[in-house]
Design a protein around this motif. Structure first.
Motif, PDB file in Angstrom:
ATOM      1  N   ALA A  23       0.855  -1.189   0.000  1.00 10.19           N
ATOM      2  CA  ALA A  23       0.000   0.000   0.000  1.00 10.19           C
ATOM      3  C   ALA A  23       0.891   1.238   0.000  1.00 10.19           C
ATOM      4  N   LEU A  24       0.473   2.241  -0.743  1.00 11.70           N
ATOM      5  CA  LEU A  24       1.230   3.484  -0.810  1.00 11.70           C
ATOM      6  C   LEU A  24       0.378   4.653  -0.330  1.00 11.70           C
ATOM      7  N   ARG A  25       1.016   5.532   0.418  1.00 14.39           N
ATOM      8  CA  ARG A  25       0.440   6.823   0.790  1.00 14.39           C
ATOM      9  C   ARG A  25       1.486   7.873   0.423  1.00 14.39           C
ATOM     10  N   ALA A  26       1.047   8.968  -0.163  1.00 10.72           N
ATOM     11  CA  ALA A  26       1.982  10.033  -0.521  1.00 10.72           C
ATOM     12  C   ALA A  26       1.351  11.383  -0.218  1.00 10.72           C
ATOM     13  N   ALA A  27       2.130  12.252   0.403  1.00  5.81           N
ATOM     14  CA  ALA A  27       1.661  13.600   0.723  1.00  5.81           C
ATOM     15  C   ALA A  27       2.658  14.620   0.204  1.00  5.81           C
ATOM     16  N   GLY A  28       2.136  15.629  -0.454  1.00 11.71           N
ATOM     17  CA  GLY A  28       2.925  16.785  -0.847  1.00 11.71           C
ATOM     18  C   GLY A  28       2.615  17.906   0.127  1.00 11.71           C
ATOM     19  N   CYS A  29       3.654  18.516   0.693  1.00 14.75           N
ATOM     20  CA  CYS A  29       3.476  19.548   1.716  1.00 14.75           C
ATOM     21  C   CYS A  29       4.308  20.780   1.359  1.00 14.75           C
TER      22      CYS A  29
ATOM     23  N   LEU B 125       0.356  16.661  11.685  1.00 15.45           N
ATOM     24  CA  LEU B 125      -0.874  16.929  10.953  1.00 15.45           C
ATOM     25  C   LEU B 125      -1.415  15.588  10.471  1.00 15.45           C
ATOM     26  N   ASP B 126      -2.558  15.192  10.979  1.00 17.12           N
ATOM     27  CA  ASP B 126      -3.208  13.950  10.549  1.00 17.12           C
ATOM     28  C   ASP B 126      -4.118  14.273   9.375  1.00 17.12           C
ATOM     29  N   ILE B 127      -3.824  13.689   8.227  1.00 20.04           N
ATOM     30  CA  ILE B 127      -4.627  13.907   7.026  1.00 20.04           C
ATOM     31  C   ILE B 127      -5.569  12.725   6.891  1.00 20.04           C
TER      32      ILE B 127
ATOM     33  N   TRP C 240     -18.269   6.100   0.559  1.00 22.77           N
ATOM     34  CA  TRP C 240     -18.620   4.930   1.354  1.00 22.77           C
ATOM     35  C   TRP C 240     -17.662   3.770   1.107  1.00 22.77           C
ATOM     36  N   ASN C 241     -16.559   4.009   0.414  1.00 19.71           N
ATOM     37  CA  ASN C 241     -15.558   2.981   0.160  1.00 19.71           C
ATOM     38  C   ASN C 241     -14.710   2.801   1.416  1.00 19.71           C
ATOM     39  N   TYR C 242     -15.049   1.810   2.221  1.00 15.44           N
ATOM     40  CA  TYR C 242     -14.353   1.594   3.486  1.00 15.44           C
ATOM     41  C   TYR C 242     -12.886   1.250   3.287  1.00 15.44           C
ATOM     42  N   ASP C 243     -12.532   0.608   2.181  1.00 14.44           N
ATOM     43  CA  ASP C 243     -11.131   0.242   1.925  1.00 14.44           C
ATOM     44  C   ASP C 243     -10.259   1.480   1.709  1.00 14.44           C
ATOM     45  N   ALA C 244     -10.869   2.610   1.379  1.00 17.94           N
ATOM     46  CA  ALA C 244     -10.117   3.838   1.149  1.00 17.94           C
ATOM     47  C   ALA C 244      -9.943   4.667   2.418  1.00 17.94           C
ATOM     48  N   MET C 245     -10.756   4.422   3.420  1.00 17.61           N
ATOM     49  CA  MET C 245     -10.727   5.236   4.648  1.00 17.61           C
ATOM     50  C   MET C 245      -9.458   4.947   5.437  1.00 17.61           C
ATOM     51  N   ASP C 246      -8.672   5.999   5.683  1.00 14.67           N
ATOM     52  CA  ASP C 246      -7.373   5.836   6.316  1.00 14.67           C
ATOM     53  C   ASP C 246      -6.914   7.198   6.817  1.00 14.67           C
ATOM     54  N   THR C 247      -5.720   7.248   7.372  1.00 11.57           N
ATOM     55  CA  THR C 247      -5.105   8.488   7.828  1.00 11.57           C
ATOM     56  C   THR C 247      -3.620   8.441   7.518  1.00 11.57           C
ATOM     57  N   MET C 248      -3.085   9.578   7.128  1.00  7.17           N
ATOM     58  CA  MET C 248      -1.643   9.714   6.943  1.00  7.17           C
ATOM     59  C   MET C 248      -1.182  10.862   7.828  1.00  7.17           C
ATOM     60  N   THR C 249      -0.172  10.615   8.622  1.00  5.31           N
ATOM     61  CA  THR C 249       0.366  11.654   9.501  1.00  5.31           C
ATOM     62  C   THR C 249       1.648  12.203   8.913  1.00  5.31           C
ATOM     63  N   VAL C 250       1.730  13.528   8.839  1.00  8.39           N
ATOM     64  CA  VAL C 250       2.952  14.185   8.372  1.00  8.39           C
ATOM     65  C   VAL C 250       3.424  15.144   9.459  1.00  8.39           C
ATOM     66  N   ARG C 251       4.722  15.347   9.471  1.00  6.12           N
ATOM     67  CA  ARG C 251       5.343  16.239  10.453  1.00  6.12           C
ATOM     68  C   ARG C 251       6.575  16.843   9.785  1.00  6.12           C
ATOM     69  N   VAL C 252       6.678  18.175   9.834  1.00  5.81           N
ATOM     70  CA  VAL C 252       7.826  18.864   9.250  1.00  5.81           C
ATOM     71  C   VAL C 252       8.607  19.519  10.381  1.00  5.81           C
ATOM     72  N   SER C 253       9.820  19.072  10.572  1.00  3.66           N
ATOM     73  CA  SER C 253      10.676  19.641  11.612  1.00  3.66           C
ATOM     74  C   SER C 253      10.870  21.136  11.351  1.00  3.66           C
TER      75      SER C 253
END
Length: 192
Positions: free
Chosen positions: A25-31, A128-130, A139-152
């Motif tokens: 599984a992949l999660r990607a965040a642009g900040c 920051l919890d996205i 209603w797609n339960y398989d898509a429901m998730d959280t990604m946490t990012v933190r910038v020092s």
């Protein structure tokens, strides 16, 4: 708005709870860490400059996050803003709730579902919890998730951290929740 830093975070989850995840599984965040020219000033009611900046920066962050998925199609998306302590929380809300979603939807050529968004105040290194939700089906339960990012070191008091995220799905998703029709029927009964 002036960009001080851009960060791209990628999580590749190959194992979850003792089970392999295939494909990973992949999660990607642009900040982006943005200067907040209104920090330290009385709150204003005109947020057009924040909204316009979010669209322009959102296009860049969306492109970077999607590139980080390596061509795998996302099934989930989300967005968030972390406003430094001298700013106004409503600036963060304006940046994620008005038009940044149009940039995200344009890039993926989809997005009928509402894009979950989180805005909060915080200081350097705050998490920051996205929240992630289904792109075309909320209603797609398989898509429901959280990604946490933190910038020092960000956001400083006079900055805003703006983030967009995409994911290929929750690792080893296997729950089945109530259907949309079940929930609608329940609410209808509760309202009489």
């Amino acid at each position: 708005m002036e960009i001080r830093q851009i960060h791209v975070f990628v999580q590749e989850i190959a194992e979850q709870a003792g089970r392999p995840v295939r494909p990973p599984a992949l999660r990607a965040a642009g900040c982006a860490v943005l200067a907040n020219p209104r920090a330290g000033h009385p709150a204003a009611d005109d947020f057009e400059s924040d909204v316009a900046a979010s669209v322009k920066v959102g296009e860049l962050l969306t492109r970077r996050a999607l590139e980080a998925l390596g061509g795998r199609p996302p099934i989930a998306y989300g967005k968030g803003a972390l406003v430094g302590e001298s700013g106004d929380l409503e600036q963060g809300a304006a940046m994620i709730h008005c038009r940044i979603g149009l940039a995200m939807r344009t890039a993926i050529r989809a997005g009928n579902a509402l894009i979950p968004g989180t805005a909060k105040m915080g200081g350097p290194g705050e998490a920051l919890d996205i929240v992630l939700g289904g792109i075309d089906n909320g209603w797609n339960y398989d898509a429901m998730d959280t990604m946490t990012v933190r910038v020092s070191g960000a956001p400083r008091a006079d900055e805003i951290l703006l983030a967009v995220a995409f994911a290929t799905g929750r690792p080893n998703a296997r729950i089945a929740g109530a259907s949309e029709s079940t929930v609608r029927d329940l609410v209808a009964r509760l309202r009489g």
